[in-house]
Design a protein around this motif. Structure first.
Motif, mmCIF file in Angstrom:
data_model
loop_
_atom_site.group_PDB
_atom_site.id
_atom_site.type_symbol
_atom_site.label_atom_id
_atom_site.label_comp_id
_atom_site.label_asym_id
_atom_site.label_seq_id
_atom_site.Cartn_x
_atom_site.Cartn_y
_atom_site.Cartn_z
ATOM 1 N N GLY A 250 41.460 66.283 40.304
ATOM 2 C CA GLY A 250 40.422 66.807 39.415
ATOM 3 C C GLY A 250 40.115 65.842 38.284
ATOM 4 N N TYR A 251 41.142 65.183 37.782
ATOM 5 C CA TYR A 251 40.986 64.182 36.725
ATOM 6 C C TYR A 251 40.054 63.068 37.188
ATOM 7 C CZ TYR A 251 42.716 60.809 33.162
ATOM 8 O OH TYR A 251 42.837 59.910 32.141
ATOM 9 N N ILE A 252 40.312 62.548 38.398
ATOM 10 C CA ILE A 252 39.512 61.440 38.931
ATOM 11 C C ILE A 252 38.065 61.878 39.171
ATOM 12 C CG2 ILE A 252 39.203 59.943 40.956
ATOM 13 C CD1 ILE A 252 42.317 59.844 41.101
ATOM 14 N N GLU B 266 43.512 54.659 24.276
ATOM 15 C CA GLU B 266 44.798 54.037 24.605
ATOM 16 C C GLU B 266 45.898 55.091 24.568
ATOM 17 O OE1 GLU B 266 45.476 50.849 25.606
ATOM 18 O OE2 GLU B 266 43.296 50.684 25.668
ATOM 19 N N LEU B 267 46.791 55.008 25.519
ATOM 20 C CA LEU B 267 47.952 55.894 25.482
ATOM 21 C C LEU B 267 48.887 55.434 24.371
ATOM 22 C CD1 LEU B 267 48.755 56.267 29.288
ATOM 23 C CD2 LEU B 267 47.588 57.901 27.807
ATOM 24 N N PRO B 268 49.458 56.365 23.633
ATOM 25 C CA PRO B 268 50.364 55.977 22.543
ATOM 26 C C PRO B 268 51.600 55.247 23.061
ATOM 27 C CG PRO B 268 49.752 58.297 22.380
ATOM 28 C CD PRO B 268 49.250 57.801 23.694
ATOM 29 N N PHE B 269 52.072 54.296 22.259
ATOM 30 C CA PHE B 269 53.282 53.547 22.604
ATOM 31 C C PHE B 269 54.469 54.491 22.824
ATOM 32 C CE2 PHE B 269 57.295 51.698 21.145
ATOM 33 C CZ PHE B 269 57.433 50.686 22.077
ATOM 34 N N GLU B 270 54.482 55.600 22.118
ATOM 35 C CA GLU B 270 55.588 56.557 22.213
ATOM 36 C C GLU B 270 55.760 57.110 23.625
ATOM 37 O OE1 GLU B 270 54.366 56.211 17.986
ATOM 38 O OE2 GLU B 270 53.271 56.453 19.873
ATOM 39 N N MET B 271 54.698 57.060 24.427
ATOM 40 C CA MET B 271 54.832 57.499 25.821
ATOM 41 C C MET B 271 55.730 56.548 26.610
ATOM 42 S SD MET B 271 51.155 59.103 26.882
ATOM 43 C CE MET B 271 51.707 60.118 28.240
ATOM 44 N N ILE C 186 57.077 59.634 36.182
ATOM 45 C CA ILE C 186 56.702 58.229 36.432
ATOM 46 C C ILE C 186 55.336 58.191 37.122
ATOM 47 C CG2 ILE C 186 57.320 56.099 37.655
ATOM 48 C CD1 ILE C 186 59.052 56.811 35.160
ATOM 49 N N TYR C 187 55.129 59.065 38.103
ATOM 50 C CA TYR C 187 53.830 59.141 38.768
ATOM 51 C C TYR C 187 52.723 59.439 37.750
ATOM 52 C CZ TYR C 187 49.896 61.395 41.052
ATOM 53 O OH TYR C 187 48.627 61.774 41.413
ATOM 54 N N LEU C 188 52.945 60.457 36.912
ATOM 55 C CA LEU C 188 51.919 60.842 35.930
ATOM 56 C C LEU C 188 51.664 59.720 34.931
ATOM 57 C CD1 LEU C 188 52.932 64.543 35.203
ATOM 58 C CD2 LEU C 188 50.942 63.735 36.499
ATOM 59 N N PHE C 189 52.727 59.083 34.469
ATOM 60 C CA PHE C 189 52.589 58.026 33.479
ATOM 61 C C PHE C 189 51.797 56.849 34.051
ATOM 62 C CE2 PHE C 189 54.503 54.353 31.097
ATOM 63 C CZ PHE C 189 53.863 54.613 29.897
ATOM 64 N N VAL C 190 52.148 56.422 35.254
ATOM 65 C CA VAL C 190 51.429 55.316 35.894
ATOM 66 C C VAL C 190 49.980 55.732 36.160
ATOM 67 C CG1 VAL C 190 51.288 53.902 38.004
ATOM 68 C CG2 VAL C 190 53.494 54.255 36.875
ATOM 69 N N PHE C 191 49.781 56.959 36.613
ATOM 70 C CA PHE C 191 48.430 57.465 36.849
ATOM 71 C C PHE C 191 47.606 57.392 35.555
ATOM 72 C CE2 PHE C 191 45.368 60.925 36.627
ATOM 73 C CZ PHE C 191 44.613 60.696 37.762
ATOM 74 N N LEU C 192 48.185 57.851 34.463
ATOM 75 C CA LEU C 192 47.466 57.836 33.177
ATOM 76 C C LEU C 192 47.219 56.412 32.686
ATOM 77 C CD1 LEU C 192 49.241 60.840 31.442
ATOM 78 C CD2 LEU C 192 46.851 60.758 32.222
ATOM 79 N N LEU D 99 46.680 53.856 34.537
ATOM 80 C CA LEU D 99 45.618 53.267 35.352
ATOM 81 C C LEU D 99 44.275 53.956 35.174
ATOM 82 C CD1 LEU D 99 47.615 52.737 38.675
ATOM 83 C CD2 LEU D 99 47.054 51.022 36.944
ATOM 84 N N ASN D 100 44.281 55.189 34.646
ATOM 85 C CA ASN D 100 43.044 55.970 34.590
ATOM 86 C C ASN D 100 42.719 56.526 33.214
ATOM 87 O OD1 ASN D 100 42.249 56.214 37.552
ATOM 88 N ND2 ASN D 100 44.383 56.829 37.588
#
Length: 193
Positions: A41-43, A55-60, A183-189, A191-192
């Protein structure tokens, strides 16, 4: 004389799995389907336009390191249970629980950083998706920490040991699953976003 010999086929044993483990696997498959639907749904929504990039925060990155470390300590607990080192099992599960709570606190802090960066739950769908994905994962981490505490209590009651590994095996499987899901969600975020 050889004509008197008859081949008798042994009945095949049915495949079997502990019902609790089977239920856990069904639950994890359900969770995968939920997150697959959300990321799809995000895509789809991102392709429609009107999408705020941020930008995703460094804290992630920090929380990701915490959850990876918690996976290592959970595996340590399992290995120690196989060796009947119950004091180390208690220590490792306690550390894993603390790391899980630290992950949750870190994710809550990330939400604060996002708000300060004007990325809100209400408004643009990009922010909404981020909050929903991380919040839903956080809810599953809460269930994982509860499971860890249950296993820790069982360890204190000497119900977890080399001849009774079912509970800690299930907890380890679930915790590694939650880590892999993050890890999947983080990499997904990454990249997207």
């Amino acid at each position: 004389m050889t004509s008197d010999l008859k081949l008798v086929e042994e009945p095949k044993k049915p495949l079997s799995m502990n019902p609790k483990k089977f239920s856990l696997w069904l639950f994890m498959i359900t969770v995968v389907m939920i997150f697959a639907a959300l990321t799809s749904g995000y895509i789809v929504r991102q392709a429609e336009g009107n999408w705020v990039m941020f930008e995703l925060p460094f804290e992630m990155w920090v929380t990701t390191g915490i959850i990876l470390l918690s996976s290592a300590t959970m595996h340590w607990a399992y290995l120690e249970a196989k060796k009947d080192n119950l004091e180390r099992v208690k220590l490792a599960i306690s550390v894993t629980s603390v790391l899980g709570i630290m992950f949750l606190i870190g994710q809550f802090y990330v939400w604060g950083v996002l708000v300060n960066s004007e990325v809100f739950f209400v408004g643009n769908p990009s922010g909404s998706f981020l909050y929903v994905l991380s919040g839903l994962h956080g809810l599953h981490i809460v269930s994982g920490v509860i499971f860890l505490i249950i296993v820790l209590i069982s360890t204190f009651k000497y119900k977890v040991h080399s001849k009774s590994l079912n509970q800690i095996q299930m907890c380890t499987t679930y915790w590694h699953f939650l880590d892999a899901l993050w890890i999947y969600l983080f990499v997904f975020l990454l990249l997207n976003h």
